[in-house]
Design an enzyme around this catalytic site. Structure first.
Site, PDB file in Angstrom:
ATOM      1  CB  SER A 115       1.238 -13.038 -19.098  1.00  0.00           C
ATOM      2  OG  SER A 115       2.596 -12.673 -19.157  1.00  0.00           O
TER       3      SER A 115
ATOM      4  CG  LEU B 221      -0.896  -8.732 -23.156  1.00  0.00           C
ATOM      5  CD1 LEU B 221      -0.952  -8.083 -21.783  1.00  0.00           C
ATOM      6  CD2 LEU B 221      -1.441  -7.780 -24.215  1.00  0.00           C
ATOM      7  CG  HIS B 222       5.389 -11.789 -22.787  1.00  0.00           C
ATOM      8  ND1 HIS B 222       4.523 -11.610 -21.739  1.00  0.00           N
ATOM      9  CD2 HIS B 222       6.628 -11.469 -22.311  1.00  0.00           C
ATOM     10  CE1 HIS B 222       5.198 -11.210 -20.675  1.00  0.00           C
ATOM     11  NE2 HIS B 222       6.473 -11.111 -20.993  1.00  0.00           N
ATOM     12  CD  GLU B 223       4.043 -15.017 -30.454  1.00  0.00           C
ATOM     13  OE1 GLU B 223       4.399 -15.020 -31.652  1.00  0.00           O
ATOM     14  OE2 GLU B 223       4.722 -15.531 -29.532  1.00  0.00           O
TER      15      GLU B 223
END
Length: 538
Positions: A460, A463-465
């Site tokens: 997670s 993917l956020h980065e």
């Protein structure tokens, strides 16, 4: 039992009249002697009714204070008719109180009113706590105070909006969203339009695997290549083109959704092959799985899955019977309203605050705290509007158009008492994907629960980065650290929940770190890093 005010009609009529219960009010007989007598008669009747009502109210009040069910549960006439339930205890006391009350039992409650309103009547009858004391505060209903908070919140925010508009005017600019640079973002549009080629490639791989043309190992390698290429290709296009941040974010956001769907499509079909083909079929596993969900993929199933508001593939989904056109139009109108409201909050409040701020790691501590607190309120409103517009409105619109039945896109995350509970409730499509394709596979392969949670948060965080760093074209790992730092918060809030049972301490920590401190701080960090990058490029 008949009142003395009716003597003008003669005693004969009253002698044969049936005795009425004291608590029933009869219409007083019409007195004789002209209009003055009529007025006097009705005034006497009015006094009796007022005295009876006051006595009943006093009985209810004193009965509630003393806990006397007989005093609070029945009218005074009933208590006067039963000596065992009367406070006086005997008929002599009733007669005395009736005489003192002047109207003795007339209209019901004469005896009780005489006793209640005497100075000798006790007021303090038992030990009781104050409603806001520590022992009684959670036994009270605070609905009125909650309503007061809502009214104050609306009033204060209305004043702030009016003050902001009077001081700065309307700051909405079309150039903030669409400018000459947006017209040069056509490579991003072409990249977005070419993304469906990757699901078609994954479908071809599955057809070959189900027909035993290629082995499972080859199919797995091809799926890894397709999914990796699908996420790297948009990243390279965004970094190559000098695109706007918003355009880059939309492209990489769509690319991440397609990547999650590709992983689910490949993993699910691999599991279906393991269950249905060759000697690997396990009967006890098949008995617990619906056979309709163990079919080979079709092109129609793939197209529906790529458009449906879910990240988890399965050959069939629960469907609704029809499309509610009126409801759909209302949802679209609400979505447009909340999207415009988000733009208003960004341009009218967030953008001016961020532009006039300093870098939180380079300025003074007090200045950084003041800026974060100033930014926290509009950030909370923006985040709530974003959540409602996307998870409730947009996903529901897609589900209604496609007749997608399972619309549990979120749960009551706002009541979460731990950070772990929040992550399990606020984004159900992603949560179901993580549990199905990361957490449970790790557990089945002998990995401990703690390591499985760490791997889930690691994916997670990456993917956020990607979603933030690529459009901004900076790599500072602020989003990555923000997600990974949730792990110690999970441990902290779980400890607080076990130590202080059924408290909202963890809920307060969640609101503070997410909306008051975490998101405003990340916003400031990324904004100033982007501005520094632009200045260096110039």
């Amino acid at each position: 039992m008949v009142g003395s005010d009716g003597d003008g009609d003669g005693g004969g009529g009253e002698a044969h009249a049936p005795a009425a219960p004291a608590h029933h009010h009869r219409r007083p007989p019409r007195p004789r002697g002209g209009s003055g007598a009529i007025v006097e008669g009705f005034a006497a009747a009015l006094r009796r009714r007022i005295r009876s009502g006051a006595a009943a109210a006093a009985r209810a009040s004193f009965g509630g204070d003393s806990g006397d069910e007989a005093a609070s549960g029945e009218p005074s006439s009933s208590s006067s008719s039963s000596p065992s339930r009367r406070r006086g205890g005997d008929s002599n006391g009733a007669e005395a109180s009736s005489a003192a009350g002047g109207g003795g039992g007339r209209g019901g409650g004469g005896d009780f009113s005489a006793f209640t309103f005497r100075a000798a009547a006790p007021v303090h009858r038992k030990a009781k706590e104050s409603p806001l004391s520590s022992d009684a505060i959670f036994k009270q209903s605070h609905a009125g105070l909650f309503n007061l908070c809502i009214v104050v919140l609306v009033a204060v925010n209305s004043r702030l909006i009016i003050e902001n508009l009077m001081k700065y005017g309307l700051l909405i600019r079309a150039g903030f969203w669409f400018n000459d640079k947006s017209l040069r973002d056509w490579p991003l549009l072409m990249c977005c339009l070419s993304l469906p080629a990757f699901p078609l490639g994954a479908f071809a791989v599955e057809k070959l695997a189900f027909n035993n043309v290629i082995t499972d190992a080859v199919a797995t390698c091809l799926h890894i290549f397709l999914s990796t290429t699908e996420i790297v290709y948009p990243v390279l296009v965004i970094l190559k083109c000098d695109s706007a941040v918003l355009s880059g974010f939309l492209l990489i956001f769509i690319a991440c959704i397609v990547w999650l769907k590709l992983v689910s499509f490949a993993h699910t079909n691999h599991d279906i092959r393991q269950l249905t083909m060759g000697g690997k079929k396990v009967d006890n596993e098949l008995s617990t799985v619906d056979m309709d969900n163990l079919q080979p993929p079709t092109l129609g199933n793939l197209i529906y899955f790529m458009m449906a508001p879910t990240l988890c593939y399965q050959p069939s989904y629960p469907r609704t019977s029809c499309v509610r056109k009126g409801w759909l139009i209302r949802q679209i109108i609400l979505y447009l309203i909340f999207t415009g409201l988000q733009g208003f909050i960004i341009e009218q409040y967030i953008n001016p605050i961020v532009v006039n701020s300093q870098h939180p790691l380079k300025g003074g501590l007090l200045n950084a705290v003041e800026t974060v607190l100033k930014l926290s309120l509009p950030n909370v409103y923006l985040w709530l509007c974003m959540f409602y517009a996307f998870f409730h409105l947009w996903l529901s619109i897609l589900a209604e158009i496609l007749r997608f039945g399972d619309r549990e896109f979120y749960k009551d995350w706002w009541n979460a008492k731990t950070i772990d509970e929040y992550w399990r409730k606020w984004n159900m499509p992603v949560h179901k994907w993580v549990v199905r394709h990361i957490y449970f596979p790790c557990m089945r392969n002998g990995i401990s629960k703690e390591v499985a949670v760490l791997i889930s948060f690691l994916v997670s965080a990456v993917l956020h980065e990607i979603c933030v760093a690529v459009p901004c074209r900076i790599l500072k790992f602020w989003a990555f650290l923000g997600i990974m730092l949730q792990i110690p918060l999970i441990v902290l809030t779980a400890y607080l929940k076990s130590k202080f049972r059924d408290t909202m301490v963890g809920n307060m920590i969640f609101w503070f770190f997410f909306c008051i401190y975490g998101q405003p701080m990340c916003l400031l960090l990324y904004y100033h890093d982007v501005m520094n990058r632009i200045e260096k490029a110039r």
